[in-house]
Scaffold this motif. Structure first.
Motif, PDB file in Angstrom:
ATOM      1  N   ALA A 113      34.544  10.960  71.452  1.00  0.00           N
ATOM      2  CA  ALA A 113      34.492  10.635  72.889  1.00  0.00           C
ATOM      3  C   ALA A 113      34.443   9.119  73.086  1.00  0.00           C
ATOM      4  O   ALA A 113      34.987   8.604  74.065  1.00  0.00           O
ATOM      5  CB  ALA A 113      33.287  11.288  73.544  1.00  0.00           C
ATOM      6  N   LEU A 171      32.171  -3.737  85.246  1.00  0.00           N
ATOM      7  CA  LEU A 171      31.534  -2.478  84.849  1.00  0.00           C
ATOM      8  C   LEU A 171      32.195  -1.900  83.601  1.00  0.00           C
ATOM      9  O   LEU A 171      31.526  -1.324  82.738  1.00  0.00           O
ATOM     10  CB  LEU A 171      31.615  -1.492  86.012  1.00  0.00           C
ATOM     11  N   PRO A 202      35.176  -3.523  89.220  1.00  0.00           N
ATOM     12  CA  PRO A 202      35.500  -2.489  88.235  1.00  0.00           C
ATOM     13  C   PRO A 202      35.600  -3.034  86.812  1.00  0.00           C
ATOM     14  O   PRO A 202      35.133  -2.405  85.864  1.00  0.00           O
ATOM     15  CB  PRO A 202      36.849  -1.952  88.708  1.00  0.00           C
ATOM     16  N   ARG A 253      26.599  12.813  68.625  1.00  0.00           N
ATOM     17  CA  ARG A 253      27.007  14.177  68.950  1.00  0.00           C
ATOM     18  C   ARG A 253      28.513  14.355  69.023  1.00  0.00           C
ATOM     19  O   ARG A 253      29.052  15.392  68.680  1.00  0.00           O
ATOM     20  CB  ARG A 253      26.394  14.565  70.297  1.00  0.00           C
ATOM     21  N   TRP A 254      29.195  13.334  69.567  1.00  0.00           N
ATOM     22  CA  TRP A 254      30.626  13.506  69.839  1.00  0.00           C
ATOM     23  C   TRP A 254      31.322  12.158  69.657  1.00  0.00           C
ATOM     24  O   TRP A 254      31.747  11.542  70.626  1.00  0.00           O
ATOM     25  CB  TRP A 254      30.798  14.021  71.270  1.00  0.00           C
ATOM     26  N   VAL A 258      43.783   9.253  72.603  1.00  0.00           N
ATOM     27  CA  VAL A 258      43.669   7.788  72.580  1.00  0.00           C
ATOM     28  C   VAL A 258      45.043   7.158  72.821  1.00  0.00           C
ATOM     29  O   VAL A 258      45.179   6.191  73.580  1.00  0.00           O
ATOM     30  CB  VAL A 258      43.070   7.317  71.223  1.00  0.00           C
ATOM     31  N   VAL A 290      30.383  -0.788  80.071  1.00  0.00           N
ATOM     32  CA  VAL A 290      30.629   0.478  79.362  1.00  0.00           C
ATOM     33  C   VAL A 290      31.244   0.171  77.994  1.00  0.00           C
ATOM     34  O   VAL A 290      30.873   0.766  76.981  1.00  0.00           O
ATOM     35  CB  VAL A 290      31.555   1.406  80.194  1.00  0.00           C
ATOM     36  N   ARG A 340      35.931   6.884  71.168  1.00  0.00           N
ATOM     37  CA  ARG A 340      37.304   6.365  70.974  1.00  0.00           C
ATOM     38  C   ARG A 340      38.147   6.626  72.223  1.00  0.00           C
ATOM     39  O   ARG A 340      38.893   5.751  72.673  1.00  0.00           O
ATOM     40  CB  ARG A 340      37.958   7.057  69.784  1.00  0.00           C
ATOM     41  N   VAL A 341      38.036   7.865  72.759  1.00  0.00           N
ATOM     42  CA  VAL A 341      38.845   8.225  73.937  1.00  0.00           C
ATOM     43  C   VAL A 341      38.459   7.331  75.116  1.00  0.00           C
ATOM     44  O   VAL A 341      39.331   6.768  75.798  1.00  0.00           O
ATOM     45  CB  VAL A 341      38.653   9.719  74.283  1.00  0.00           C
ATOM     46  N   ALA A 342      37.150   7.188  75.352  1.00  0.00           N
ATOM     47  CA  ALA A 342      36.696   6.347  76.469  1.00  0.00           C
ATOM     48  C   ALA A 342      37.118   4.889  76.245  1.00  0.00           C
ATOM     49  O   ALA A 342      37.484   4.189  77.198  1.00  0.00           O
ATOM     50  CB  ALA A 342      35.188   6.458  76.623  1.00  0.00           C
ATOM     51  N   PHE A 388      28.012  -4.788  89.579  1.00  0.00           N
ATOM     52  CA  PHE A 388      28.359  -3.390  89.873  1.00  0.00           C
ATOM     53  C   PHE A 388      29.458  -3.273  90.927  1.00  0.00           C
ATOM     54  O   PHE A 388      29.846  -2.183  91.304  1.00  0.00           O
ATOM     55  CB  PHE A 388      27.110  -2.628  90.336  1.00  0.00           C
ATOM     56  N   GLU A 441      26.274  13.598  78.695  1.00  0.00           N
ATOM     57  CA  GLU A 441      26.225  12.140  78.550  1.00  0.00           C
ATOM     58  C   GLU A 441      27.519  11.491  79.017  1.00  0.00           C
ATOM     59  O   GLU A 441      27.512  10.401  79.581  1.00  0.00           O
ATOM     60  CB  GLU A 441      25.907  11.767  77.104  1.00  0.00           C
ATOM     61  N   LEU A 487      38.801  14.642  77.829  1.00  0.00           N
ATOM     62  CA  LEU A 487      37.613  15.095  77.105  1.00  0.00           C
ATOM     63  C   LEU A 487      37.344  16.568  77.398  1.00  0.00           C
ATOM     64  O   LEU A 487      36.929  17.324  76.516  1.00  0.00           O
ATOM     65  CB  LEU A 487      36.398  14.236  77.487  1.00  0.00           C
ATOM     66  N   MET A 510      23.432   1.013  78.191  1.00  0.00           N
ATOM     67  CA  MET A 510      24.693   1.612  77.732  1.00  0.00           C
ATOM     68  C   MET A 510      24.717   1.784  76.219  1.00  0.00           C
ATOM     69  O   MET A 510      25.226   2.776  75.704  1.00  0.00           O
ATOM     70  CB  MET A 510      25.893   0.758  78.158  1.00  0.00           C
ATOM     71  N   LEU A 526      22.649   4.796  75.420  1.00  0.00           N
ATOM     72  CA  LEU A 526      23.355   6.029  75.811  1.00  0.00           C
ATOM     73  C   LEU A 526      24.499   6.322  74.842  1.00  0.00           C
ATOM     74  O   LEU A 526      24.701   7.471  74.423  1.00  0.00           O
ATOM     75  CB  LEU A 526      23.904   5.855  77.234  1.00  0.00           C
ATOM     76  N   ARG A 551      23.533   7.877  71.448  1.00  0.00           N
ATOM     77  CA  ARG A 551      23.315   9.335  71.515  1.00  0.00           C
ATOM     78  C   ARG A 551      24.659  10.073  71.521  1.00  0.00           C
ATOM     79  O   ARG A 551      24.839  11.085  70.855  1.00  0.00           O
ATOM     80  CB  ARG A 551      22.518   9.688  72.765  1.00  0.00           C
ATOM     81  N   LEU A 552      25.595   9.537  72.292  1.00  0.00           N
ATOM     82  CA  LEU A 552      26.920  10.162  72.373  1.00  0.00           C
ATOM     83  C   LEU A 552      27.647  10.075  71.029  1.00  0.00           C
ATOM     84  O   LEU A 552      28.310  11.020  70.601  1.00  0.00           O
ATOM     85  CB  LEU A 552      27.733   9.466  73.466  1.00  0.00           C
ATOM     86  N   LEU A 594      30.283   1.316  74.113  1.00  0.00           N
ATOM     87  CA  LEU A 594      31.192   2.121  73.278  1.00  0.00           C
ATOM     88  C   LEU A 594      31.509   1.427  71.956  1.00  0.00           C
ATOM     89  O   LEU A 594      31.607   2.063  70.911  1.00  0.00           O
ATOM     90  CB  LEU A 594      32.507   2.369  74.027  1.00  0.00           C
ATOM     91  N   ALA A 610      26.446  16.275  74.843  1.00  0.00           N
ATOM     92  CA  ALA A 610      27.418  15.164  74.798  1.00  0.00           C
ATOM     93  C   ALA A 610      28.242  15.133  76.077  1.00  0.00           C
ATOM     94  O   ALA A 610      28.500  14.049  76.624  1.00  0.00           O
ATOM     95  CB  ALA A 610      28.336  15.330  73.593  1.00  0.00           C
ATOM     96  N   PRO A 654      30.354   1.580  91.318  1.00  0.00           N
ATOM     97  CA  PRO A 654      30.903   0.693  92.342  1.00  0.00           C
ATOM     98  C   PRO A 654      31.260   1.437  93.612  1.00  0.00           C
ATOM     99  O   PRO A 654      31.106   0.914  94.698  1.00  0.00           O
ATOM    100  CB  PRO A 654      32.161   0.107  91.692  1.00  0.00           C
TER     101      PRO A 654
END
Lengths: 177, 215
Positions: A153, A32, A29, A149-150, B86, A36, A155-157, A26, B19, B175, A139, A142, A145-146, A40, B16, B30
């Motif tokens: 998001a 972490l 960066p 619904r979306w 993206v 994530v 792809r963007v993340a 943690f 989330e 977003l 992760m 989580l 679930r994302l 994704l 969403a 961090p």
């Protein structure tokens, strides 16, 4: 209840190296971002598959954190492998076992290379690997679930995981951290 | 049926979005962890992270442009709804690397102000640009934004933490823009969005003129 005070003073509970290793996940960066990123890129398969992927990432993270010395290889390996994981999320790769396993492997590889353990021992590396396993499962849950619904998001993340990895690679090449 | 579907969809987006905040919260770990870390200089890392996270929120030009990219993408519909947000960071990183390497790029601030103006106008005029052109436009602007961020990185006390902070918050702004852009589904929403776009364009002109009246 009676067991709690006894366990608090057992050799395992007192092993600071294990917890220090776990905490290191943690503190970086990029590590972490790998956690994530695995969520994704690999979410959406059956529960057994997600546990397998998290275990694979945890084991790889443990081995790399233990055996890979800090240096130019780790400096390049961490951001590039995590960028590949982010790219997997951008491309929304279907979560079949043979497509997600390499991504989980890369996430573990990247996290292990990004973690710079103070004492490179098996116990500290096991702590890092265990933390990778547990947080990856969270992760993945989580992100599923994302995803329902979306989905965009994810792809963007994912694109931001790629951007962060490449920027940190550029900084590392300039000798900055 | 349609009447029932919309509130459900809205609840879905709210959940969403919540989330996404949790996801960002994990990524923010961090910062908090380092504030109490045992390593020397860790508080500096937390400070660097927070400085990076606040940077896109503190600068009106970055904030408006990021939100506008998301809104315009949503306005243009699939696949640009996700392709633009993206593509932006992926191309932005090129500018970022140029900035980190301290290679010269002229008219950066002008380019950033123009991005706010152009994206605002595109939303206000409901411009349905061809895919390639929309992508090229957003990509060109991304290089300027990336350069500005990248040029600041080496000077930051904790460059890696700073980069992580601004990347996460900028992603969340995209977003947020996409979320706002879903208003385009209704006629009133489209009018509201076009008004927002006009406001962004006016802000772009103000930034382009050097933000008169601010000092």
């Amino acid at each position: 209840m009676a067991a709690a005070p006894a366990l608090a003073h057992s050799p395992f509970g007192a092993d600071a190296l294990f917890w220090e290793g776990a905490w290191h996940l943690f503190l970086a960066p990029l590590a972490l971002a790998a956690v994530v990123g695995i969520g994704l890129a690999c979410a959406g398969g059956p529960l057994e598959q997600e546990i397998e992927l998290a275990s694979l990432a945890g084991l790889t993270c443990c081995l790399v954190a233990w055996q890979l010395p800090a240096g130019p290889v780790a400096t390049w390996l961490a951001p590039l492998s995590i960028a590949a994981v982010g790219l997997g999320a951008v491309l929304a790769i279907p979560p079949t076992p043979w497509r997600t396993r390499p991504l989980a492997l890369l996430a573990g590889l990247g996290a292990g290379a990004a973690i710079e353990l103070d004492t490179r021992t098996a116990v500290a590396a096991a702590g890092a690997g265990a933390a990778m396993l547990v947080t990856s499962i969270w992760m993945l849950a989580l992100a599923v679930r994302l995803q329902r619904r979306w989905p965009l998001a994810l792809r963007v993340a994912g694109a931001w995981i790629v951007a962060l990895s490449l920027l940190l690679l550029a900084l590392a090449m300039r000798g900055l951290r | 049926m349609g009447g029932n579907r919309q509130p459900c969809a809205r609840r879905g987006y709210v959940a969403a979005a919540a989330e996404c905040v949790v996801l960002a919260g994990v990524a923010l770990l961090p910062g908090f962890a380092l504030a109490h870390g045992a390593h020397a200089g860790d508080a500096g890392i937390a400070g660097g992270f927070m400085a990076g996270a606040l940077h896109p929120l503190g600068g009106l030009d970055h904030l408006l442009a990021m939100v506008a990219v998301g809104i315009w993408g949503a306005f243009l519909g699939a696949p640009l709804i996700w392709v633009l947000p993206v593509a932006f960071p992926l191309i932005m990183v090129v500018g970022g690397i140029l900035g980190v390497a301290e290679l010269p790029l002229p008219y950066v601030e002008t380019g950033i102000a123009l991005s706010v103006l152009a994206l605002g106008l595109a939303i206000a005029l409901a411009w349905r640009a061809p895919r390639g052109l929309a992508l090229a436009l957003v990509g060109a602007f991304a290089v300027f934004h990336g350069y500005a961020h990248g040029a600041e990185l080496p000077a930051a006390a904790q460059p890696a933490a700073y980069a992580a902070g601004f990347v996460i918050v900028t992603g969340l702004l995209h977003l947020a823009g996409i979320g706002i852009g879903y208003l385009a589904g209704s006629r009133r929403g489209t009018v509201a969005l076009r008004t927002v776009g006009a406001g962004i364009a006016v802000a772009g002109v103000w930034i382009l003129l050097g933000q008169p009246g601010l000092a």
